[in-house]
Design an enzyme around this catalytic site. Structure first.
Site, PDB file in Angstrom:
ATOM      1  N   LEU A 113       0.828  -1.212   0.000  1.00 34.42           N
ATOM      2  CA  LEU A 113       0.000   0.000   0.000  1.00 34.42           C
ATOM      3  C   LEU A 113       0.862   1.263   0.000  1.00 34.42           C
ATOM      4  O   LEU A 113       0.342   2.372  -0.043  1.00 34.42           O
ATOM      5  CB  LEU A 113      -0.893   0.008   1.250  1.00 34.42           C
ATOM      6  CG  LEU A 113      -1.932  -1.114   1.321  1.00 34.42           C
ATOM      7  CD1 LEU A 113      -2.540  -1.168   2.712  1.00 34.42           C
ATOM      8  CD2 LEU A 113      -3.016  -0.916   0.278  1.00 34.42           C
TER       9      LEU A 113
ATOM     10  N   LYS B 263      14.637  -6.690   5.694  1.00 37.45           N
ATOM     11  CA  LYS B 263      14.882  -5.608   6.669  1.00 37.45           C
ATOM     12  C   LYS B 263      16.179  -5.787   7.462  1.00 37.45           C
ATOM     13  O   LYS B 263      16.798  -4.807   7.863  1.00 37.45           O
ATOM     14  CB  LYS B 263      13.704  -5.495   7.642  1.00 37.45           C
ATOM     15  CG  LYS B 263      12.456  -4.887   7.016  1.00 37.45           C
ATOM     16  CD  LYS B 263      11.367  -4.691   8.051  1.00 37.45           C
ATOM     17  CE  LYS B 263      10.082  -4.228   7.403  1.00 37.45           C
ATOM     18  NZ  LYS B 263       9.021  -3.979   8.360  1.00 37.45           N
TER      19      LYS B 263
ATOM     20  N   GLU C  42      21.188   5.142  14.917  1.00 40.05           N
ATOM     21  CA  GLU C  42      21.445   4.403  16.169  1.00 40.05           C
ATOM     22  C   GLU C  42      20.283   3.483  16.566  1.00 40.05           C
ATOM     23  O   GLU C  42      20.485   2.339  16.954  1.00 40.05           O
ATOM     24  CB  GLU C  42      21.707   5.394  17.318  1.00 40.05           C
ATOM     25  CG  GLU C  42      23.163   5.708  17.542  1.00 40.05           C
ATOM     26  CD  GLU C  42      24.077   4.481  17.605  1.00 40.05           C
ATOM     27  OE1 GLU C  42      23.878   3.627  18.477  1.00 40.05           O
ATOM     28  OE2 GLU C  42      24.989   4.381  16.773  1.00 40.05           O
TER      29      GLU C  42
ATOM     30  N   ASN D 104      13.907  -0.233   7.683  1.00 38.88           N
ATOM     31  CA  ASN D 104      12.827  -0.246   6.680  1.00 38.88           C
ATOM     32  C   ASN D 104      12.880   0.973   5.760  1.00 38.88           C
ATOM     33  O   ASN D 104      12.057   1.096   4.860  1.00 38.88           O
ATOM     34  CB  ASN D 104      11.456  -0.332   7.360  1.00 38.88           C
ATOM     35  CG  ASN D 104      11.031   0.997   7.934  1.00 38.88           C
ATOM     36  OD1 ASN D 104      11.846   1.745   8.467  1.00 38.88           O
ATOM     37  ND2 ASN D 104       9.757   1.304   7.809  1.00 38.88           N
TER      38      ASN D 104
ATOM     39  N   GLY E 293       4.346 -12.410  20.510  1.00 35.02           N
ATOM     40  CA  GLY E 293       5.170 -12.518  19.309  1.00 35.02           C
ATOM     41  C   GLY E 293       6.580 -12.023  19.549  1.00 35.02           C
ATOM     42  O   GLY E 293       6.827 -11.149  20.403  1.00 35.02           O
TER      43      GLY E 293
ATOM     44  N   ALA F 241       8.963  -7.784  13.452  1.00 38.85           N
ATOM     45  CA  ALA F 241       8.249  -6.567  13.874  1.00 38.85           C
ATOM     46  C   ALA F 241       8.320  -6.410  15.392  1.00 38.85           C
ATOM     47  O   ALA F 241       8.393  -5.290  15.908  1.00 38.85           O
ATOM     48  CB  ALA F 241       6.804  -6.618  13.399  1.00 38.85           C
TER      49      ALA F 241
ATOM     50  N   ARG G  24       5.396 -18.329  20.555  1.00 43.54           N
ATOM     51  CA  ARG G  24       5.266 -19.765  20.272  1.00 43.54           C
ATOM     52  C   ARG G  24       6.600 -20.449  20.561  1.00 43.54           C
ATOM     53  O   ARG G  24       6.647 -21.436  21.287  1.00 43.54           O
ATOM     54  CB  ARG G  24       4.877 -19.937  18.796  1.00 43.54           C
ATOM     55  CG  ARG G  24       4.809 -21.361  18.338  1.00 43.54           C
ATOM     56  CD  ARG G  24       4.314 -21.433  16.915  1.00 43.54           C
ATOM     57  NE  ARG G  24       5.208 -20.753  15.970  1.00 43.54           N
ATOM     58  CZ  ARG G  24       5.018 -20.719  14.662  1.00 43.54           C
ATOM     59  NH1 ARG G  24       3.946 -21.303  14.139  1.00 43.54           N
ATOM     60  NH2 ARG G  24       5.860 -20.105  13.868  1.00 43.54           N
TER      61      ARG G  24
ATOM     62  N   TYR H 164      -3.381  -5.026  10.102  1.00 46.42           N
ATOM     63  CA  TYR H 164      -4.426  -4.073   9.686  1.00 46.42           C
ATOM     64  C   TYR H 164      -5.347  -4.657   8.614  1.00 46.42           C
ATOM     65  O   TYR H 164      -6.327  -4.043   8.237  1.00 46.42           O
ATOM     66  CB  TYR H 164      -3.801  -2.760   9.192  1.00 46.42           C
ATOM     67  CG  TYR H 164      -2.755  -2.946   8.132  1.00 46.42           C
ATOM     68  CD1 TYR H 164      -3.091  -3.147   6.801  1.00 46.42           C
ATOM     69  CD2 TYR H 164      -1.404  -2.952   8.469  1.00 46.42           C
ATOM     70  CE1 TYR H 164      -2.125  -3.342   5.840  1.00 46.42           C
ATOM     71  CE2 TYR H 164      -0.424  -3.141   7.516  1.00 46.42           C
ATOM     72  CZ  TYR H 164      -0.801  -3.330   6.206  1.00 46.42           C
ATOM     73  OH  TYR H 164       0.166  -3.537   5.246  1.00 46.42           O
TER      74      TYR H 164
HETATM   75  P1  NDP Z   1       7.749 -12.693  11.486  1.00 45.17           P
HETATM   76  O1  NDP Z   1       7.496 -13.804  10.536  1.00 45.17           O
HETATM   77  O2  NDP Z   1       9.105 -12.143  11.654  1.00 45.17           O
HETATM   78  O3  NDP Z   1       7.238 -13.159  12.952  1.00 45.17           O
HETATM   79  C1  NDP Z   1       6.004 -13.819  13.098  1.00 45.17           C
HETATM   80  C2  NDP Z   1       5.653 -13.963  14.576  1.00 45.17           C
HETATM   81  O4  NDP Z   1       4.389 -14.633  14.640  1.00 45.17           O
HETATM   82  C3  NDP Z   1       6.622 -14.819  15.381  1.00 45.17           C
HETATM   83  O5  NDP Z   1       6.567 -14.424  16.735  1.00 45.17           O
HETATM   84  C4  NDP Z   1       6.042 -16.226  15.199  1.00 45.17           C
HETATM   85  O6  NDP Z   1       6.388 -17.115  16.236  1.00 45.17           O
HETATM   86  C5  NDP Z   1       4.559 -15.905  15.290  1.00 45.17           C
HETATM   87  N1  NDP Z   1       3.731 -16.886  14.595  1.00 45.17           N
HETATM   88  C6  NDP Z   1       3.653 -17.089  13.263  1.00 45.17           C
HETATM   89  N2  NDP Z   1       2.756 -18.063  12.983  1.00 45.17           N
HETATM   90  C7  NDP Z   1       2.258 -18.485  14.173  1.00 45.17           C
HETATM   91  C8  NDP Z   1       1.306 -19.469  14.564  1.00 45.17           C
HETATM   92  N3  NDP Z   1       0.658 -20.202  13.651  1.00 45.17           N
HETATM   93  N4  NDP Z   1       1.035 -19.609  15.873  1.00 45.17           N
HETATM   94  C9  NDP Z   1       1.667 -18.864  16.798  1.00 45.17           C
HETATM   95  N5  NDP Z   1       2.580 -17.921  16.502  1.00 45.17           N
HETATM   96  C10 NDP Z   1       2.883 -17.729  15.210  1.00 45.17           C
HETATM   97  O7  NDP Z   1       6.704 -11.553  11.046  1.00 45.17           O
HETATM   98  P2  NDP Z   1       6.800 -10.004  11.377  1.00 45.17           P
HETATM   99  O8  NDP Z   1       7.285  -9.854  12.767  1.00 45.17           O
HETATM  100  O9  NDP Z   1       7.496  -9.305  10.284  1.00 45.17           O
HETATM  101  O10 NDP Z   1       5.247  -9.549  11.284  1.00 45.17           O
HETATM  102  C11 NDP Z   1       4.343  -9.898  12.309  1.00 45.17           C
HETATM  103  C12 NDP Z   1       3.005  -9.211  12.046  1.00 45.17           C
HETATM  104  O11 NDP Z   1       3.148  -7.798  12.132  1.00 45.17           O
HETATM  105  C13 NDP Z   1       2.449  -9.519  10.662  1.00 45.17           C
HETATM  106  O12 NDP Z   1       1.087  -9.811  10.808  1.00 45.17           O
HETATM  107  C14 NDP Z   1       2.624  -8.242   9.899  1.00 45.17           C
HETATM  108  O13 NDP Z   1       1.602  -8.068   8.957  1.00 45.17           O
HETATM  109  C15 NDP Z   1       2.523  -7.183  10.994  1.00 45.17           C
HETATM  110  N6  NDP Z   1       3.257  -5.963  10.658  1.00 45.17           N
HETATM  111  C16 NDP Z   1       2.566  -4.793  10.580  1.00 45.17           C
HETATM  112  C17 NDP Z   1       3.208  -3.619  10.250  1.00 45.17           C
HETATM  113  C18 NDP Z   1       2.409  -2.360  10.161  1.00 45.17           C
HETATM  114  O14 NDP Z   1       2.917  -1.374   9.592  1.00 45.17           O
HETATM  115  N7  NDP Z   1       1.209  -2.302  10.693  1.00 45.17           N
HETATM  116  C19 NDP Z   1       4.661  -3.580  10.008  1.00 45.17           C
HETATM  117  C20 NDP Z   1       5.305  -4.867  10.162  1.00 45.17           C
HETATM  118  C21 NDP Z   1       4.620  -6.008  10.461  1.00 45.17           C
HETATM  119  P3  NDP Z   1       7.779 -17.958  16.193  1.00 45.17           P
HETATM  120  O15 NDP Z   1       8.852 -17.020  16.681  1.00 45.17           O
HETATM  121  O16 NDP Z   1       7.548 -19.070  17.141  1.00 45.17           O
HETATM  122  O17 NDP Z   1       7.976 -18.399  14.782  1.00 45.17           O
END
Ligand code: NDP
Length: 314
Positions: free
Chosen positions: A34, A83, A95, A104, A143, A147, A168, A255
Site C-alpha cells: 500500500l 529488513k 542508532e 525499513n 510474538g 516486527a 510460540r 491491519y
Molecule cells: P515474522 O514472521 O518475523 O514473525 C512472526 C511472529 O508470529 C513470530 O513471533 C512467530 O512465532 C509468530 N507466529 C507465526 N505463525 C504463528 C502461529 N501459527 N502460531 C503462533 N505464533 C505464530 O513476522 P513479522 O514480525 O514481520 O510480522 C508480524 C506481524 O506484524 C504480521 O502480521 C505483519 O503483517 C505485521 N506488521 C505490521 C506492520 C504495520 O505497519 N502495521 C509492520 C510490520 C509487520 P515464532 O517465533 O515461534 O515463529
C-alpha cells in the site's frame, strides 16, 4: 526472466512515468504493498513530482541497492524479507535502527544510503495519538519476530515498566528479551543510572503455555504475531479469554483484516484497541519526511489515511 531483467524492466517502467525524483520499495512479495498510496499522495498534494515504485527482488540485494544508488533513487523502503539483510549494504545506520537490528527506510547520502527504522516511531506515534502510553506501563507482547523487535525497542526507548514477551517459540522470545535487557544495561550504564535487578530483567520471555506465570494486573497488550492475517485464524497464542480481560488497552499490528479475533475480543470487553493501519501510515510519512526534508501536516495525514482505508476495506 532473471531478477536483473525484472529490475531493469521496473526501472524502464518507472522512467516512462513523468517524474523528477524516484522512490521505491524492495521486498518479496510486493504486489499488494500500500506504500505507493502514501508516497504518491504526498507527492501529488505537495507537487513534489516524485513517483514511488515497488521492486520485487529475489536475491542479490546488495547489487540492487548499489544500482538504485547509481540510478539516482532518492529513497527506498525495505520490507519482508530484507529488513535485516540490507544492513551490510548501507553506508551508515541510525542508532535506533542499529539497536533494533532492522531497517525499513534508506535515505540517500553522499556515498550510499543511510538506514532508519520508521516502523518503531510510526507505531509509537499511532499509540500516542490513540491516547495510549508506553511510559511506566506494564506490557504484554505477543510474538517475537521481526516486527516485535521494533516493538520491544520502542518499549525500552519510551520507558515501559515491565515487558513480558510471550511467543510460540521460547528460543525467539529469549533471544529478543536478552538483546533488550542488554541494551537497557548499556543505556543505564552510559547514563550512569543505578539499576536494580528489576530493571535489568525488564524484558521477560515466556513460551505461550507459560502465560499463567504473568502476575495478575493491568497490561497494555501488543499483538505482534502474524496470527489473524488469515480469515480462519483465532486468538493468537493464548486461547483463555479471561486472560485478555487484564488488558487496559490493546494494539494489533495487523491491519488487514481491520478486526482480527484479538481486536474483536478487546472490543467485546470494552477495552480501547487499535489495529496497525496508523502504524503503516506513520512509518511511511516519517520515511517521506526523511527523504524530502518536509513535515506532513495532520490534514494531509488524514487524506492519506482515508485513501488507505478506501483501498483496503471498501
Ligand atoms: P515474522 O514472521 O518475523 O514473525 C512472526 C511472529 O508470529 C513470530 O513471533 C512467530 O512465532 C509468530 N507466529 C507465526 N505463525 C504463528 C502461529 N501459527 N502460531 C503462533 N505464533 C505464530 O513476522 P513479522 O514480525 O514481520 O510480522 C508480524 C506481524 O506484524 C504480521 O502480521 C505483519 O503483517 C505485521 N506488521 C505490521 C506492520 C504495520 O505497519 N502495521 C509492520 C510490520 C509487520 P515464532 O517465533 O515461534 O515463529
Amino acid at each position: 526472466m532473471n531478477t536483473l531483467k525484472i529490475m531493469q524492466k521496473a526501472v524502464e517502467d518507472y522512467k516512462n512515468i513523468e517524474s523528477k525524483r524516484y522512490l521505491g520499495i524492495f521486498g518479496n512479495p510486493i504486489k499488494h504493498t500500500l506504500s505507493p498510496i502514501i508516497h504518491d499522495t504526498i507527492s501529488d498534494e505537495l507537487s513534489l513530482e516524485e513517483r514511488y515504485i515497488p521492486f520485487e527482488i529475489q536475491d542479490d540485494l546488495g547489487r540492487y541497492v548499489k544500482e538504485a544508488f547509481e540510478d539516482g533513487i532518492v529513497g527506498l523502503n525495505i520490507t519482508v524479507p530484507y529488513k535485516e539483510k540490507v544492513i551490510p549494504y548501507l553506508s551508515d545506520i541510525d542508532e535506533d535502527a542499529k539497536k533494533i537490528g532492522a531497517v525499513n527506510t534508506l535515505v540517500r547520502c553522499e556515498n550510499g544510503y543511510k538506514g532508519y527504522n520508521t516502523d518503531m516511531e510510526g507505531l509509537y506515534k499511532s499509540i500516542i495519538e490513540a491516547g495510549m502510553n508506553i511510559k511506566d506501563n506494564e506490557i504484554i507482547m505477543l510474538g517475537a519476530g521481526g516486527a516485535a523487535r521494533a516493538v520491544a525497542y520502542m518499549c525500552l526507548k519510551y520507558g515501559a515498566k515491565k515487558v513480558y514477551i510471550v511467543n510460540r517459540s521460547l528460543e525467539n522470545a529469549t533471544r529478543l528479551a536478552k538483546d533488550m535487557n542488554e541494551l537497557l544495561r548499556e543505556k543505564n550504564s552510559s547514563e550512569k543510572i543505578n539499576t536494580s535487578l528489576n530493571d535489568i530483567e525488564k524484558f521477560i520471555p515466556l513460551k505461550a503455555d507459560e502465560y499463567n506465570e504473568i502476575p495478575q494486573g493491568r497490561y497494555m497488550f501488543i499483538q505482534c504475531t502474524s496470527v489473524g492475517l488469515k480469515a480462519e485464524d483465532g486468538l493468537p497464542l493464548i486461547f483463555d479469554k479471561e486472560f485478555y480481560k487484564q488488558a487496559s488497552c490493546a494494539v494489533d499490528l495487523i491491519y488487514n483484516p481491520a478486526k482480527t479475533q484479538f481486536i474483536k475480543l478487546m472490543e467485546e470487553n470494552n477495552i480501547p484497541a487499535i489495529n496497525g493501519l496508523k502504524m503503516l501510515l506513520y512509518q511511511g510519512i516519517i520515511a517521506n519526511e526523511l527523504w524530502n526534508g518536509i513535515t506532513v501536516n495532520a490534514d494531509l495525514s488524514e487524506k492519506i489515511f482515508v485513501a488507505l482505508n478506501k483501498k483496503l476495506y471498501c
